[in-house]
Design an enzyme around this catalytic site. Structure first.
Site, PDB file in Angstrom:
ATOM      1  N   ASN A 151       0.829  -1.264   0.163  1.00 54.73           N
ATOM      2  CA  ASN A 151      -0.090   0.633   0.203  1.00 54.73           C
ATOM      3  C   ASN A 151       0.496   1.359   0.387  1.00 54.73           C
ATOM      4  O   ASN A 151       2.011   1.264   0.297  1.00 54.73           O
ATOM      5  CB  ASN A 151      -0.794   0.511   0.969  1.00 54.73           C
ATOM      6  CG  ASN A 151      -1.524  -1.070   1.079  1.00 54.73           C
ATOM      7  OD1 ASN A 151      -2.672  -1.682  -0.167  1.00 54.73           O
ATOM      8  ND2 ASN A 151      -2.728  -1.094   2.498  1.00 54.73           N
ATOM      9  N   CYS A 173      -5.279  -7.904  -2.684  1.00 58.10           N
ATOM     10  CA  CYS A 173      -5.769  -7.243  -1.605  1.00 58.10           C
ATOM     11  C   CYS A 173      -7.060  -8.371  -0.871  1.00 58.10           C
ATOM     12  O   CYS A 173      -7.578  -8.093  -1.828  1.00 58.10           O
ATOM     13  CB  CYS A 173      -6.930  -6.125  -1.753  1.00 58.10           C
ATOM     14  SG  CYS A 173      -7.122  -5.247   0.272  1.00 58.10           S
ATOM     15  N   HIS A 174      -7.079  -8.458   0.214  1.00 56.77           N
ATOM     16  CA  HIS A 174      -7.764  -9.420   1.001  1.00 56.77           C
ATOM     17  C   HIS A 174      -9.220  -8.983   1.681  1.00 56.77           C
ATOM     18  O   HIS A 174      -9.826  -9.646   2.798  1.00 56.77           O
ATOM     19  CB  HIS A 174      -7.252 -10.182   2.183  1.00 56.77           C
ATOM     20  CG  HIS A 174      -6.731  -9.600   3.109  1.00 56.77           C
ATOM     21  ND1 HIS A 174      -5.723  -9.796   3.671  1.00 56.77           N
ATOM     22  CD2 HIS A 174      -6.893  -7.935   3.781  1.00 56.77           C
ATOM     23  CE1 HIS A 174      -5.200  -9.253   4.732  1.00 56.77           C
ATOM     24  NE2 HIS A 174      -5.657  -7.337   4.560  1.00 56.77           N
ATOM     25  N   HIS A 210      -9.988   0.064  -1.568  1.00 54.47           N
ATOM     26  CA  HIS A 210     -10.328  -0.131   0.082  1.00 54.47           C
ATOM     27  C   HIS A 210     -11.130   0.968   0.068  1.00 54.47           C
ATOM     28  O   HIS A 210     -11.748   1.264   0.643  1.00 54.47           O
ATOM     29  CB  HIS A 210      -8.928   0.398   0.304  1.00 54.47           C
ATOM     30  CG  HIS A 210      -7.781  -0.213   1.268  1.00 54.47           C
ATOM     31  ND1 HIS A 210      -6.653   0.326   1.266  1.00 54.47           N
ATOM     32  CD2 HIS A 210      -7.560  -1.635   1.504  1.00 54.47           C
ATOM     33  CE1 HIS A 210      -5.760  -0.504   1.999  1.00 54.47           C
ATOM     34  NE2 HIS A 210      -6.606  -1.512   1.780  1.00 54.47           N
TER      35      HIS A 210
END
Length: 448
Positions: A151, A173-174, A210
């Protein structure tokens, strides 16, 4: 001897190979997977940390994988089939400035690694690092598949393509996985059905990292969006916590109140944790995290965790102990296997927009579903974000593009324009510039 129909000898270059978190997860997942074997080249600016991971990696599993610490990107990348990037851009001292210096100006952040003043400064640090990495991949492993975990995801992945347009890179990304797990809990509670695994919840993912949204969700034949509407309304005020759990149990947990409020406001299911989501808006949520039942994760906590992991590493080396053989829940190994033709995969990734996010700018790094198969990552057309979310996403995309350019060219003026365009910067211009200059100074970055 390994069955050549199920196991392929490959080389993985791990940039950030001294990691005590992501690298250990990869070791565990590789050891548990029966389809592949090979070697992992561990490159890290902290060579001693890479050497420690070499020892731990070679003690992990049944010897299918050989780990080797290497002293240069050239050695790591040469001959690599897959490259994993998982680095900390700078130090935890830098991150402490990112997150906590703005508090002196009344600006609070829950993570500080993607947007807000912390995310922007971190992006300015990361951009030249990723430019160097992209050049090395171009020179030594141009055909390697590149998986980025670092990130700010959008800025870092954008830099890879900016410097090496033909790179085969995507960001992992999880956060969406957590939303799928929440939907599993919802299905069990409201419909009385058990979902065996989160992947059984089918979602249409759309947005930027995000700040990702689910516009369609289903389980078997059941449309879950109307179910989520009732679920969110029921828990909007109290938050949702499965029996026996509390949002206070971990600094990374929340009660999903931010997500429920955003769904009621925008009509799409937020597909990231509350801590990340809160930072994309003016300080509506961040001014009272207790009310919204999530945490402002301090860098002091991260430093304590770093010390704990260092002690854990020393103990593992002393006891000649490998990584714990426990599935991490990440999809990296399945992605690698799919790229090798060992099993197709549908998941969410971050890629340049080729139209998969129809109303977001072309070329911007967007997050949608993608189909991964042999030597191909195919983004899936995911439609359009609701107009009000499109407006918010575009503001952040504009900033991310500016940060990538400013970090690469060392253009302080452009960087400051992105800084004051962020929703969390509600200061007058003089105070905003003072904060910006102080953060640059603490990071020793800026125009040369």
């Amino acid at each position: 001897m390994f069955n050549i129909e199920t196991v392929k000898q490959i080389k993985i270059a791990y940039i950030g190979g001294g990691s005590k978190g992501w690298a250990r997860s990869l070791m565990s997942d590789l050891a548990l997977d029966e389809r592949m074997s090979g070697m992992v080249a561990l490159y890290d600016l902290d060579f001693e940390a890479a050497l420690q991971n070499e020892a731990i990696g070679n003690l992990s599993g049944n010897g299918k994988w050989r780990y080797e610490a290497v002293s240069s990107l050239k050695k790591a990348l040469s001959g690599a089939d897959v490259t994993v990037i998982s680095i900390l851009p700078g130090t935890l001292d830098h991150m402490e400035t990112d997150v906590h210096l703005p508090e002196q100006f009344g600006i609070y952040q829950s993570v500080g690694d993607t947007v807000g003043p912390g995310g922007i400064i971190r992006g300015l640090r990361a951009a030249p690092m990723f430019a160097d990495i992209a050049c090395a991949i171009r020179d030594y492993a141009p055909d390697s598949w590149v998986m980025n975990y670092t990130n700010p995801m959008s800025v870092c992945t954008r830099m890879l393509y900016k410097v090496f347009p033909d790179i085969k890179a995507f960001g992992c990304c999880h956060e969406v996985f957590g939303t799928q797990k929440l939907l599993c809990e919802m299905v069990k509670e409201r419909l009385g059905l058990n979902v065996k695994q989160r992947e059984d919840i089918k979602v249409n993912v759309l947005g930027i990292n995000h700040f990702t949204w689910v516009t369609e969700a289903s389980f078997r034949h059941i449309d879950l969006v109307p179910v989520f509407q009732e679920f969110a309304a029921q828990y909007a005020e109290t938050g949702y916590e499965p029996s026996g759990e509390s949002w206070r149990d971990s600094v990374f947990h929340s009660a999903h109140r931010v997500a429920f409020h955003l769904f009621e406001t925008y009509g799409a299911i937020p597909a990231a944790g509350d801590r990340h989501l809160a930072e994309f808006f003016p300080a509506f949520y961040l001014k009272d995290p207790e009310k919204w039942k999530f945490h402002l994760t301090s860098v002091g906590y991260r430093k304590q965790e770093s010390l704990r992991r260092k002690k854990e590493t020393d103990h593992m080396i002393k006891q000649k102990q490998g990584a714990a053989l426990k599935a991490s829940g990440e999809e990296g190994v399945n992605m690698i296997a799919a790229l090798l033709g060992l099993g197709d995969l549908m998941t969410n990734v971050n890629l340049p927009n080729e139209g998969q996010a129809a109303n977001l700018p072309m070329g911007a790094i967007v997050e949608t579903n993608a189909y991964i198969t042999r030597n191909r990552v195919q983004p899936i057309f995911s439609g359009t974000l609701p107009k009000r979310l499109e407006m918010l996403a575009n503001r952040h995309i504009s900033n991310q593009e500016a940060v990538a350019e400013a970090g690469f060219t060392q253009d302080d003026s452009l960087a400051f324009q992105a800084f004051i365009n962020d929703p969390l910067i509600t200061l007058d211009r003089a105070d905003a510039e003072r904060l910006f200059r102080e953060m640059l100074s603490c990071n020793q970055i800026g125009a040369r």
